[in-house]
Write an enzyme that holds these catalytic residues in place. Structure first.
Site, PDB file in Angstrom:
ATOM      1  N   GLU A 282      34.216  -8.022  66.334  1.00  0.00           N
ATOM      2  CA  GLU A 282      32.668  -8.138  66.311  1.00  0.00           C
ATOM      3  C   GLU A 282      33.094  -9.889  66.765  1.00  0.00           C
ATOM      4  O   GLU A 282      32.061 -10.342  67.524  1.00  0.00           O
ATOM      5  CB  GLU A 282      31.639  -8.511  64.365  1.00  0.00           C
ATOM      6  CG  GLU A 282      30.841  -7.758  65.054  1.00  0.00           C
ATOM      7  CD  GLU A 282      29.851  -7.549  63.667  1.00  0.00           C
ATOM      8  OE1 GLU A 282      30.056  -6.721  63.021  1.00  0.00           O
ATOM      9  OE2 GLU A 282      29.696  -8.767  62.567  1.00  0.00           O
ATOM     10  N   GLU A 285      33.609  -9.626  70.755  1.00  0.00           N
ATOM     11  CA  GLU A 285      31.777  -8.909  71.350  1.00  0.00           C
ATOM     12  C   GLU A 285      31.455  -9.931  71.267  1.00  0.00           C
ATOM     13  O   GLU A 285      30.546  -9.835  71.996  1.00  0.00           O
ATOM     14  CB  GLU A 285      31.584  -7.207  70.215  1.00  0.00           C
ATOM     15  CG  GLU A 285      30.533  -6.489  70.658  1.00  0.00           C
ATOM     16  CD  GLU A 285      29.694  -5.375  70.011  1.00  0.00           C
ATOM     17  OE1 GLU A 285      30.346  -5.530  68.761  1.00  0.00           O
ATOM     18  OE2 GLU A 285      29.062  -4.624  70.553  1.00  0.00           O
ATOM     19  N   CYS A 308      27.840  -3.848  59.747  1.00  0.00           N
ATOM     20  CA  CYS A 308      29.013  -4.112  58.552  1.00  0.00           C
ATOM     21  C   CYS A 308      28.029  -3.071  57.040  1.00  0.00           C
ATOM     22  O   CYS A 308      28.529  -2.517  56.518  1.00  0.00           O
ATOM     23  CB  CYS A 308      29.213  -4.990  57.703  1.00  0.00           C
ATOM     24  SG  CYS A 308      30.180  -6.623  58.903  1.00  0.00           S
ATOM     25  N   SER A 328      25.907  -4.991  67.092  1.00  0.00           N
ATOM     26  CA  SER A 328      27.600  -4.696  67.795  1.00  0.00           C
ATOM     27  C   SER A 328      27.726  -3.664  67.235  1.00  0.00           C
ATOM     28  O   SER A 328      27.719  -3.108  66.586  1.00  0.00           O
ATOM     29  CB  SER A 328      27.772  -5.788  66.558  1.00  0.00           C
ATOM     30  OG  SER A 328      29.837  -5.589  66.361  1.00  0.00           O
ATOM     31  N   LYS A 367      27.681   3.498  51.252  1.00  0.00           N
ATOM     32  CA  LYS A 367      28.873   4.287  51.837  1.00  0.00           C
ATOM     33  C   LYS A 367      29.280   5.151  51.435  1.00  0.00           C
ATOM     34  O   LYS A 367      30.494   5.586  52.398  1.00  0.00           O
ATOM     35  CB  LYS A 367      29.964   3.131  51.519  1.00  0.00           C
ATOM     36  CG  LYS A 367      29.766   1.363  51.536  1.00  0.00           C
ATOM     37  CD  LYS A 367      30.421   1.082  53.138  1.00  0.00           C
ATOM     38  CE  LYS A 367      29.732  -0.124  53.339  1.00  0.00           C
ATOM     39  NZ  LYS A 367      30.101  -0.204  54.705  1.00  0.00           N
ATOM     40  N   GLU A 370      28.173   7.194  54.612  1.00  0.00           N
ATOM     41  CA  GLU A 370      28.948   6.053  55.925  1.00  0.00           C
ATOM     42  C   GLU A 370      29.420   7.083  55.754  1.00  0.00           C
ATOM     43  O   GLU A 370      29.599   7.720  57.022  1.00  0.00           O
ATOM     44  CB  GLU A 370      28.779   4.904  55.645  1.00  0.00           C
ATOM     45  CG  GLU A 370      29.616   4.527  57.119  1.00  0.00           C
ATOM     46  CD  GLU A 370      30.065   2.702  56.858  1.00  0.00           C
ATOM     47  OE1 GLU A 370      30.366   2.077  55.812  1.00  0.00           O
ATOM     48  OE2 GLU A 370      29.874   1.974  57.832  1.00  0.00           O
ATOM     49  N   GLU A 375      30.768  10.909  63.080  1.00  0.00           N
ATOM     50  CA  GLU A 375      31.200  10.013  63.985  1.00  0.00           C
ATOM     51  C   GLU A 375      32.827   9.771  63.640  1.00  0.00           C
ATOM     52  O   GLU A 375      33.164   9.494  63.839  1.00  0.00           O
ATOM     53  CB  GLU A 375      30.240   9.430  64.805  1.00  0.00           C
ATOM     54  CG  GLU A 375      29.908   8.290  63.956  1.00  0.00           C
ATOM     55  CD  GLU A 375      28.511   8.617  63.426  1.00  0.00           C
ATOM     56  OE1 GLU A 375      28.172   9.899  63.560  1.00  0.00           O
ATOM     57  OE2 GLU A 375      27.699   7.745  62.742  1.00  0.00           O
ATOM     58  N   CYS A 512      26.012  -8.205  49.201  1.00  0.00           N
ATOM     59  CA  CYS A 512      26.694  -6.836  48.785  1.00  0.00           C
ATOM     60  C   CYS A 512      26.948  -6.972  46.948  1.00  0.00           C
ATOM     61  O   CYS A 512      27.235  -6.278  46.235  1.00  0.00           O
ATOM     62  CB  CYS A 512      28.206  -5.904  49.034  1.00  0.00           C
ATOM     63  SG  CYS A 512      27.995  -6.021  51.267  1.00  0.00           S
TER      64      CYS A 512
END
Lengths: 581, 164
Positions: A282, A285, A308, A328, A367, A370, A375, A512
């Site tokens: 990141e 980037e 994230c 990102s 999560k 996710e 993908e 978090c």
């Protein structure tokens, strides 16, 4: 100022103070159920609906709900008179009369505010027999809705609408048929739900809970043909102790590693390692985009947004699809870990990816969602097989009769267990961008950082900004936690008025540490602050505090990835976003 | 989220109604009233357009639609029949009138006849208590209705062709 008398004691309060607050200011706690206030965060739920907080106000005919009744001059209040206690018991009995009595097998048992209330009021019998709600159960990849257990406190609705501005949940229908539900009573997985889990975090009963994957993890651990490895997110170590009655803010990194080893995980690794890896990708980037921008490239997309947080990703995919090229492309640490584990590490062990089971311990319910995104899998085999919450890990530890408090401190395994302090602070609002600054600064300027602690990026304010001097180049940084705050920054970007070069976004208030999978805070913001302090102290005590100095990260690039943003890194560590509007 | 499949004309109509209330969230109930009076009902797609125009969540719109019994998500008959069940009408025999409508039309409250001609609903007080029991067919009010008159009212509308 207003003078009133609560339980024969004089109290002086400011105008606008509720009876509940006035009583609390002199140490008289009036029981509440629907009411919830997160101090200093501007988050409050007080629909005055449950009627548990009723008090007797002298001269008034009816009992008054303390959470929505303002203190007035000369008011005389009785908070626990026999009339009040009788009414309170009746109210709770009535709530229980339409509540499933399955505490023995309820996920919330032991953490349920309704159960506690019934216990507190000494209710042993429910005198009211009547109709019972029968609403279908709704299971999604992350959250289960058992609406029969809903007491219509509306806390979830407040979080979903006012704090997160996601707008999935609303009270629908009327009277006995009223429920909190998505539009057209569709299932959550058809809605724009981000799975941030803040509804779960505040639900007083078992109506909203996470999808429990402990059973699947136990099966994997007991399967001799599987090598089971585990990663632990940064915020878990600052909260897990609470589940074992340790003081909030106690760091249990070493005990957690020891407990996971005793549970039978073959390798105990750290998501913080992957957080360092995230910074490499990141940060590179960010620098790439910044340099192009400085050179006058008008097509470059700025500000860059962190990526994230899976709930945040789903939020912009639904609500701001036109901005999907701005965040990102770096995957989250959880998914970077999974991708590296099932390639680099599996190769080291000479295992096929199907023989390796990757479990994450996350402060988060999103999560789970996710890890289920298509993908992030190869030939149907996910990079991360199961994502447990902090609470689920505590259940496993209890199940295995591990005395957590007396465990010795143990280290993580290598090569995916080493992390810098920068990886640790990913667990709190402001941490990801501070970690990125530590690396980006040194790469950009070629000089060592004069300091490591960026106090200007820390704190609990929902929206923060700071300018960091990159050796003569001012970099404007924005930070938002809570999706409602994120929305404000996104509207600015859409309008072309954003002043920022880089923005960090975390969905949950506090980041978090306040995730939807953490031990229940029951409305106590002090707990979140203590967890935040614990995270920063872990960072401070680390020998290595910059991601790019993590020796195992360097080794990973040398042995496997090449360099940040390489083709291999792109393939394994980056992702793309979808228009879900 | 179901993608919006309404006719362009219908979407424009809803947008106009929302705009006439300055696209204010607080005007939701008025908007729903007007849209229902034009379209006859408030299907999911319509609620989505309204939510977008008033910049509010569709869950909230659905919440209001399901809270008030006046709003309906089902298409109504050409001639919506409402029987007042308010106190005055009730004590003067509205219930018998309602059951006679149910018997004649072979439908329950909230349903529409197979030919799409009639739908049946009950409502609370139209403010014409002097005429109790009151029945409304569309905008027209029938006062002091008795069970034997029910068939006559139905017959009257069966003849009418709304297209003319």
């Amino acid at each position: 100022m207003i003078n009133l008398i609560v339980d024969n004691k004089p109290v002086v309060v400011k105008k606008g103070t509720t009876v509940l607050q006035a009583a609390s200011s002199i140490g008289i706690e009036i029981p509440t159920l629907c009411h919830m206030k997160l101090e200093d965060m501007d988050i409050e739920n007080k629909p005055g609906g449950c009627r548990v907080c009723v008090v007797e106000v002298m001269g008034r005919k009816n009992l008054a709900p303390a959470c929505v009744t303002l203190a007035t001059e000369g008011m005389e209040v009785k908070t626990h008179s026999i009339r009040v206690v009788n009414a309170r018991r009746t109210v709770v009995e009535l709530i229980l009369s339409d509540h499933p009595a399955d505490c023995l097998i309820c996920a919330k048992s032991g953490n349920c505010e309704l159960q506690d209330m019934a216990h507190h009021l000494g209710i042993r019998e429910i005198h009211y027999k009547g109709e019972q709600s029968t609403y279908r159960e709704d299971t999604s990849p992350a959250i289960i809705r058992e609406i029969n257990k809903c007491i219509m406190c509306r806390r979830c609705e407040m979080m979903c609408n006012e704090v997160q501005t996601v707008g999935v949940l609303s009270a629908v229908n009327r009277g006995f048929n009223a429920v909190v539900a998505p539009a057209f009573e569709m299932n959550l997985d058809h809605s724009v739900c981000t799975y941030c889990g803040q509804c779960v975090a505040v639900c007083p009963t078992g109506a909203l809970t996470e999808v429990d994957q402990t059973g699947a993890v136990i099966r994997a651990l007991s399967d001799p043909s599987k090598t089971v490895i585990v990663q632990t997110a940064p915020a878990v170590r600052a909260a897990l102790g609470e589940e074992f009655h340790m003081e909030a803010g106690t760091l249990v990194t070493g005990k957690m590693a020891a407990a996971l080893r005793r549970l039978g995980f073959n390798y105990v690794f750290d998501t913080d390692f992957a957080a360092d890896l995230t910074i490499m990708e990141e940060g590179t980037e960010l620098l790439g985009r910044l340099s192009a921008y400085m050179k006058g490239d008008k097509n470059v997309k700025l500000p860059i947004l962190t990526s994230c947080c899976p709930a945040w990703v789903k939020f912009f995919e639904h609500q701001f699809p036109e901005l999907k090229d701005i965040p990102s492309t770096a995957r989250s640490p959880q998914q970077m870990f999974g991708a590296i584990a099932k390639t680099y590490f599996a190769e080291k062990l000479k295992l096929k990816r199907e023989e390796l089971v990757v479990v994450s311990i996350m402060p988060c319910v999103a999560k789970k969602y996710e890890s289920s995104r298509e993908e992030f899998s190869m030939n149907g085999n996910p990079d991360v097989d199961y994502a447990l919450t902090t609470r689920e890990l505590a259940r496993l530890i209890n199940l295995a009769n591990i005395d957590f408090r007396t465990l010795p401190d143990e280290n993580f395994d290598q090569p995916l267990g080493e992390s810098s302090g920068a990886g640790v602070i990913f667990g709190t609002t402001g941490g990801v961008i501070e970690a990125a600054v530590r690396t980006a600064y040194e790469v950009f300027t070629g000089k060592p950082l004069p300091r490591l602690d960026f106090e200007e990026l820390r704190g609990m304010d929902g929206l923060r900004k700071a300018t960091i001097d990159f050796n003569g180049t001012p970099i404007n940084i924005g930070i938002a936690h809570g999706l409602g705050n994120a929305r404000k920054l996104l509207e600015e970007i859409k309008a072309g008025t954003s002043e920022f070069h880089a923005i960090e976004i975390m969905s949950c208030p506090g980041g978090c540490i306040g995730g939807g999978g953490q031990p229940y805070h029951h409305g106590d913001v002090e707990i979140l602050k203590k967890r935040q302090r614990a995270i920063y102290s872990e960072d401070k005590n680390k020998k290595i505090r910059k991601s790019h100095e993590n020796p195992y990260i360097k080794k990973l690039y040398e042995e496997f990835l090449g360099e940040p943003m390489s083709e291999k890194a792109h393939h394994l560590l980056h992702t793309k976003y979808f228009d879900r509007s | 989220m179901p993608k919006i499949k309404l006719a362009e004309k219908t979407i424009e109509l809803i947008k106009e109604i929302c705009a006439s209330f300055d696209n204010k969230e607080g005007e939701l109930i008025n908007v729903l009233h007007q849209v229902q009076s034009k379209l006859g009902y408030l299907p999911a797609e319509v609620q989505e357009v309204i939510a977008r125009e008033l910049n509010m969540s569709v869950a909230k719109v659905y919440g209001v639609v399901t809270f008030y019994s006046f709003f309906t998500m089902k298409p109504q008959g050409e001639f919506p029949i409402s029987i007042c069940m308010g106190t005055a009408c009730y004590v003067r025999g509205a219930e018998q009138v309602l059951s006679e409508f149910k018997r004649q039309l072979k439908i329950e409250v909230g349903q529409t006849t197979a030919d799409g001609k009639f739908s049946l609903s009950s409502l609370r007080c139209v403010g014409a208590c002097g005429l109790a029991p009151v029945v409304m067919v569309g905008e027209k009010v029938f006062g002091r209705v008795t069970s034997p008159q029910v068939l006559k009212i139905i017959e009257e509308y069966k003849e009418v062709n709304v297209e003319e």
